[in-house]
Scaffold this active site. Structure first.
Site, PDB file in Angstrom:
ATOM      1  N   HIS A 102       0.861  -1.184   0.000  1.00  0.00           N
ATOM      2  CA  HIS A 102       0.000   0.000   0.000  1.00  0.00           C
ATOM      3  C   HIS A 102       0.902   1.241   0.000  1.00  0.00           C
ATOM      4  CE1 HIS A 102      -2.789   3.046   1.387  1.00  0.00           C
ATOM      5  NE2 HIS A 102      -3.752   2.253   0.973  1.00  0.00           N
ATOM      6  N   GLU A 118      -3.856   2.052  -7.219  1.00  0.00           N
ATOM      7  CA  GLU A 118      -4.270   3.112  -6.306  1.00  0.00           C
ATOM      8  C   GLU A 118      -3.438   4.356  -6.554  1.00  0.00           C
ATOM      9  OE1 GLU A 118      -6.396   1.442  -2.670  1.00  0.00           O
ATOM     10  OE2 GLU A 118      -4.287   1.586  -2.159  1.00  0.00           O
ATOM     11  N   SER A 137     -10.621   6.917  -3.085  1.00  0.00           N
ATOM     12  CA  SER A 137     -11.870   7.676  -2.941  1.00  0.00           C
ATOM     13  C   SER A 137     -13.030   7.070  -3.715  1.00  0.00           C
ATOM     14  CB  SER A 137     -11.652   9.149  -3.324  1.00  0.00           C
ATOM     15  OG  SER A 137     -10.693   9.743  -2.463  1.00  0.00           O
TER      16      SER A 137
HETATM   17  P1  13P Z   1      -9.788   5.784   0.253  1.00  0.00           P
HETATM   18  O1  13P Z   1     -10.921   4.977  -0.305  1.00  0.00           O
HETATM   19  O2  13P Z   1     -10.063   6.362   1.606  1.00  0.00           O
HETATM   20  O3  13P Z   1      -9.293   6.809  -0.724  1.00  0.00           O
HETATM   21  O4  13P Z   1      -8.569   4.763   0.491  1.00  0.00           O
HETATM   22  C1  13P Z   1      -8.176   3.923  -0.530  1.00  0.00           C
HETATM   23  C2  13P Z   1      -7.164   3.007  -0.009  1.00  0.00           C
HETATM   24  O5  13P Z   1      -6.025   3.305   0.105  1.00  0.00           O
HETATM   25  C3  13P Z   1      -7.607   1.698   0.425  1.00  0.00           C
HETATM   26  O6  13P Z   1      -6.548   1.027   1.005  1.00  0.00           O
END
Ligand code: 13P
Length: 242
Positions: free
Chosen positions: A88, A160, A206
């Site tokens: 992550h 991400e 998000s």
């Molecule tokens: P958000 O959905 O709060 O942007 O986070 C995404 C994320 O990093 C999930 O691990």
């Protein structure tokens, strides 16, 4: 490091209830609570006869032994964990996890029969300087794309974009699709079309009930990795329905 004990168990109970209402269709759902809570969460889920899988947000990059404070993939497996997030962006940024470390974690997870959810994604400056494709290609080509074919098939990829995590800013469906298509193409080049079609590629950043449909209807977006919205059972459940 979200949710305290009672909040975590309440959230799981609410999710199992929403699942029981039967409107999740055939979605595969996994939750990734703090490691400390996984055993209780797993027992609750078993007791509730829920199909939700339990993952953790990290595991050690070494097998077992004198690594104070660490939890190995095999220890996590023993308490009912099915999956682990690897790389992550917060792990990469705050804990200086390199691609080499992340590959070691991925292999240990696979060896312990945990599904690795391998995260990749560019920073805002990479996107602004149009380096986003190069950055993600490099993150994957030095890690999961070097796995065996069988291990690649057991791995989930999460795209991400760092600028969209927890910011309220979401990649547009077109931006997400473009990157997901690139990731699928990279898998096809490293392995073959069959592997590329089978590997699940999730979008995170998000994702909310009001944008989930548009993102999830893109051909190469197979699911979501949800942060903030997963802390409210109703919102998470709405995304699962989408
Ligand atoms: P958000 O959905 O709060 O942007 O986070 C995404 C994320 O990093 C999930 O691990």
């Amino acid at each position: 490091m979200n949710t305290h004990w009672n909040e975590a168990l309440t959230l799981v109970a609410e999710l199992a209830h929403a699942e029981g209402e039967g409107n999740w269709k055939d979605a595969d759902v996994a939750i990734f609570p703090p490691s400390l809570y996984t055993r209780h969460v797993f027992e609750f889920i078993q007791h509730a006869k829920s199909g939700i899988a339990v993952g953790v947000q990290n595991c050690a990059s070494t097998e077992n032994g004198a690594y104070t404070g660490e939890l190995s993939a095999s220890m996590l497996r023993e308490v009912g964990v099915n999956a682990v997030l690897i790389g992550h962006s917060e792990r990469r940024e705050y804990f200086q996890e390199s691609n080499e470390t992340l590959l070691a974690k991925t292999k240990l997870a696979l060896g312990a029969q945990l599904t690795p959810y391998f995260c990749c994604g560019e920073q805002l400056q990479d996107r602004k300087s149009e380096q986003h494709k190069r950055v993600v290609t490099q993150q994957l080509s030095t890690t999961v794309l070097t796995l065996s074919r069988g291990d690649m098939l057991k791995t989930v990829i999460a795209y991400e974009p760092v600028w969209a995590i927890g910011t309220g800013e979401t990649a547009s469906p077109e931006q997400a699709q473009e990157m997901h298509a690139l990731i699928r193409q990279l898998i096809a080049e490293a392995f073959d079309q069959e592997v590329a079609a089978a590997v699940r590629i999730l979008y995170g950043g998000s994702m909310k009930p009001d944008n989930a449909n548009a993102l999830l209807s893109q051909p190469d977006v197979d699911g979501g990795l949800i942060g903030g919205a997963s802390l409210k059972a109703a919102d998470f459940s709405a995304i699962i329905r989408a």
